[in-house]
Design an enzyme around this catalytic site. Structure first.
Site, mmCIF file in Angstrom:
data_model
loop_
_atom_site.group_PDB
_atom_site.id
_atom_site.type_symbol
_atom_site.label_atom_id
_atom_site.label_comp_id
_atom_site.label_asym_id
_atom_site.label_seq_id
_atom_site.Cartn_x
_atom_site.Cartn_y
_atom_site.Cartn_z
ATOM 1 N N SER A 1 0.818 -1.218 0.000
ATOM 2 C CA SER A 1 0.000 0.000 0.000
ATOM 3 C C SER A 1 0.853 1.269 0.000
ATOM 4 O O SER A 1 1.844 1.364 0.736
ATOM 5 C CB SER A 1 -0.915 0.005 1.227
ATOM 6 O OG SER A 1 -1.551 1.262 1.323
ATOM 7 N N LYS B 1 -13.440 -4.473 2.295
ATOM 8 C CA LYS B 1 -14.301 -3.306 2.084
ATOM 9 C C LYS B 1 -15.790 -3.605 2.293
ATOM 10 O O LYS B 1 -16.539 -2.724 2.698
ATOM 11 C CB LYS B 1 -14.084 -2.714 0.689
ATOM 12 C CG LYS B 1 -12.757 -1.999 0.517
ATOM 13 C CD LYS B 1 -12.691 -1.360 -0.865
ATOM 14 C CE LYS B 1 -11.340 -0.749 -1.148
ATOM 15 N NZ LYS B 1 -11.326 -0.046 -2.442
ATOM 16 N N ASN C 1 -19.842 -6.418 -18.733
ATOM 17 C CA ASN C 1 -19.138 -7.294 -17.796
ATOM 18 C C ASN C 1 -19.064 -8.693 -18.377
ATOM 19 O O ASN C 1 -19.993 -9.151 -19.047
ATOM 20 C CB ASN C 1 -19.864 -7.345 -16.445
ATOM 21 C CG ASN C 1 -18.972 -7.906 -15.356
ATOM 22 O OD1 ASN C 1 -17.889 -7.380 -15.114
ATOM 23 N ND2 ASN C 1 -19.402 -8.978 -14.711
ATOM 24 N N ARG C 2 -17.925 -9.356 -18.146
ATOM 25 C CA ARG C 2 -17.734 -10.715 -18.659
ATOM 26 C C ARG C 2 -18.896 -11.617 -18.254
ATOM 27 O O ARG C 2 -19.409 -12.386 -19.048
ATOM 28 C CB ARG C 2 -16.402 -11.256 -18.117
ATOM 29 C CG ARG C 2 -16.108 -12.672 -18.521
ATOM 30 C CD ARG C 2 -14.793 -13.117 -17.954
ATOM 31 N NE ARG C 2 -14.767 -13.052 -16.492
ATOM 32 C CZ ARG C 2 -13.732 -13.395 -15.751
ATOM 33 N NH1 ARG C 2 -12.613 -13.801 -16.330
ATOM 34 N NH2 ARG C 2 -13.785 -13.315 -14.435
ATOM 35 N N ASP D 1 -13.638 6.378 -2.747
ATOM 36 C CA ASP D 1 -13.264 5.974 -4.116
ATOM 37 C C ASP D 1 -14.157 6.690 -5.136
ATOM 38 O O ASP D 1 -13.730 6.971 -6.256
ATOM 39 C CB ASP D 1 -13.422 4.462 -4.309
ATOM 40 C CG ASP D 1 -12.349 3.680 -3.571
ATOM 41 O OD1 ASP D 1 -11.244 4.213 -3.391
ATOM 42 O OD2 ASP D 1 -12.626 2.530 -3.165
ATOM 43 N N GLY E 1 -16.720 -3.716 -16.386
ATOM 44 C CA GLY E 1 -16.551 -4.304 -15.060
ATOM 45 C C GLY E 1 -17.697 -3.973 -14.134
ATOM 46 O O GLY E 1 -18.140 -2.817 -14.072
ATOM 47 N N ARG F 1 -24.047 -10.067 -13.608
ATOM 48 C CA ARG F 1 -23.530 -9.067 -12.648
ATOM 49 C C ARG F 1 -23.764 -7.656 -13.167
ATOM 50 O O ARG F 1 -24.067 -6.741 -12.406
ATOM 51 C CB ARG F 1 -22.027 -9.275 -12.460
ATOM 52 C CG ARG F 1 -21.693 -9.990 -11.199
ATOM 53 C CD ARG F 1 -20.192 -10.090 -11.075
ATOM 54 N NE ARG F 1 -19.741 -9.607 -9.788
ATOM 55 C CZ ARG F 1 -18.467 -9.517 -9.450
ATOM 56 N NH1 ARG F 1 -17.518 -9.844 -10.303
ATOM 57 N NH2 ARG F 1 -18.127 -9.081 -8.256
ATOM 58 N N ASN G 1 -14.344 2.359 2.276
ATOM 59 C CA ASN G 1 -12.876 2.417 2.225
ATOM 60 C C ASN G 1 -12.307 3.403 3.239
ATOM 61 O O ASN G 1 -11.094 3.468 3.407
ATOM 62 C CB ASN G 1 -12.378 2.757 0.810
ATOM 63 C CG ASN G 1 -12.447 4.239 0.533
ATOM 64 O OD1 ASN G 1 -13.359 4.927 0.993
ATOM 65 N ND2 ASN G 1 -11.484 4.754 -0.223
HETATM 66 P P1 ATR Z 1 -13.063 -5.321 -7.784
HETATM 67 O O1 ATR Z 1 -13.646 -5.129 -6.414
HETATM 68 O O2 ATR Z 1 -11.628 -4.878 -7.897
HETATM 69 O O3 ATR Z 1 -13.924 -4.753 -8.871
HETATM 70 P P2 ATR Z 1 -14.091 -7.957 -8.308
HETATM 71 O O4 ATR Z 1 -15.335 -7.662 -7.583
HETATM 72 O O5 ATR Z 1 -13.428 -9.291 -8.121
HETATM 73 O O6 ATR Z 1 -12.951 -6.904 -7.966
HETATM 74 O O7 ATR Z 1 -14.336 -7.696 -9.866
HETATM 75 C C1 ATR Z 1 -13.372 -7.928 -10.834
HETATM 76 C C2 ATR Z 1 -13.917 -7.462 -12.183
HETATM 77 O O8 ATR Z 1 -12.971 -7.788 -13.204
HETATM 78 C C3 ATR Z 1 -15.225 -8.134 -12.586
HETATM 79 O O9 ATR Z 1 -15.943 -7.236 -13.401
HETATM 80 C C4 ATR Z 1 -14.697 -9.333 -13.388
HETATM 81 O O10 ATR Z 1 -15.645 -9.877 -14.281
HETATM 82 P P3 ATR Z 1 -16.632 -11.077 -13.787
HETATM 83 O O11 ATR Z 1 -17.733 -10.413 -13.014
HETATM 84 O O12 ATR Z 1 -17.087 -11.704 -15.041
HETATM 85 O O13 ATR Z 1 -15.778 -11.977 -12.937
HETATM 86 C C5 ATR Z 1 -13.591 -8.658 -14.148
HETATM 87 N N1 ATR Z 1 -12.595 -9.584 -14.668
HETATM 88 C C6 ATR Z 1 -11.635 -10.235 -13.976
HETATM 89 N N2 ATR Z 1 -10.875 -10.978 -14.802
HETATM 90 C C7 ATR Z 1 -11.364 -10.794 -16.059
HETATM 91 C C8 ATR Z 1 -11.007 -11.247 -17.359
HETATM 92 N N3 ATR Z 1 -9.985 -12.078 -17.532
HETATM 93 N N4 ATR Z 1 -11.750 -10.830 -18.426
HETATM 94 C C9 ATR Z 1 -12.789 -9.979 -18.256
HETATM 95 N N5 ATR Z 1 -13.176 -9.490 -17.048
HETATM 96 C C10 ATR Z 1 -12.478 -9.886 -15.975
#
Ligand code: ATR
Length: 286
Positions: free
Chosen positions: A25, A76, A161-162, A112, A137, A166, A97
């Site tokens: 950090s 968090k 989002n992937r 944030d 995301g 979500r 946070n």
């Molecule tokens: P954070 O709190 O940092 O946002 P998180 O809640 O784990 O962490 O979310 C990670 C994000 O990155 C999510 O949107 C995740 O997509 P999924 O909801 O489909 O998991 C995305 N992410 C992580 N790895 C990925 C990848 N290889 N390709 C596309 N999206 C990815």
């Protein structure tokens, strides 16, 4: 340049960050340099708290009269039920946070969100009010970005989002936060939206880690009229930010947001305007 002070006394007030791991950090450097610059009798320390020990650690903040704290990964969300009060913004985002100790009551918020807005304004010279935005995301970071854009009165938010469910959940939640339309899109649709949107934000973890060449979207959709903001940061610009700059866009990594969220927390704890240049200098040194 202000260096962290070493004159800790019996009167010195304590601020802390709780995370796991937390050794990487930058917050202790940022805040201690700022305290030194303003001559405040405060010190900021990092504590590595495993999840099972979060409840006694938070109770310890109260018991020890710690003035305030930052909460980082992975705590968090988990910290919320352990606090006495949590503001609406942090409830929306589902993440705290920053904690302020007010007469032994722990109050939680989320800086944030204002950190993100401050970083956009710094790079763009204007707020994202009225802007057409593409957010990638829908995790914790994506929630903070969407909450910020809704709060700032963006024209509309497209969310990719992937895992589509979500994104759908987040857009549904956003509908309750304000009048800004939020619509989920596929990756193909996101690419086609290139000419329509002005602000593109990567709130996925794609690109995290030194030397990662992956980008969350094909970079050829980026043009000079975009502000591309990547919440991921490291010593080097991410592949997305580097590619955006190469294509004539403004490319901004997560460091300015880190500075801005720290400044907002600092102002809550001290009641003073944060010495933002001193704080930025700590982050940009690499
Ligand atoms: P954070 O709190 O940092 O946002 P998180 O809640 O784990 O962490 O979310 C990670 C994000 O990155 C999510 O949107 C995740 O997509 P999924 O909801 O489909 O998991 C995305 N992410 C992580 N790895 C990925 C990848 N290889 N390709 C596309 N999206 C990815």
């Amino acid at each position: 340049m202000a260096e962290p002070r070493s004159g800790i006394r019996g009167t010195t007030g304590v601020l802390a960050i709780l995370g796991h791991p937390v050794g990487h950090s930058r917050s202790p450097q940022i805040h201690n340099a700022a305290f030194a610059a303003q001559g405040l009798d405060l010190v900021y320390v990092a504590h590595d708290v495993p999840p099972a020990l979060l409840p006694p650690a938070v109770a310890g903040l109260r018991a020890l009269g710690v003035r305030g704290a930052n909460i980082t990964v992975p705590h968090k969300q988990a910290v919320i039920p352990l606090l006495d009060d949590v503001d609406d913004l942090a409830r929306r985002v589902g993440a705290v946070n920053t904690i302020v100790n007010r007469d032994s009551r722990l109050w939680g918020t989320n800086t944030d969100v204002s950190g993100f807005l401050g970083a956009v304004e710094h790079a763009w010279g204007r707020s994202p009010s009225g802007a057409r935005c593409l957010v990638l995301g829908a995790g914790g970071a994506g929630r903070a970005v969407v909450a910020a854009l809704v709060g700032a009165g963006a024209d509309r938010v497209y969310l990719y989002n992937r895992t589509p469910e979500r994104a759908l959940d987040l857009c549904r939640a956003a509908a309750g936060w304000g009048a800004v339309p939020c619509r989920t899109v596929s990756l193909e649709e996101a690419v086609q939206l290139g000419p329509e949107v002005e602000l593109i934000v990567n709130a996925t973890s794609v690109g995290l880690g030194e030397g990662v060449k992956e980008t969350p979207i094909p970079v050829d959709m980026v043009t000079r009229r975009h502000l591309v903001m990547d919440l991921v940061y490291g010593a080097e610009p991410t592949s997305l930010v580097a590619a955006a700059r190469k294509r004539g866009a403004i490319g901004l990594d997560g460091r300015e947001m880190l500075v801005r969220q720290a400044a907002a927390a600092y102002e809550l704890w001290t009641g003073r305007k944060a010495p933002i240049d001193v704080m930025r200098d700590q982050v940009m040194r690499g």
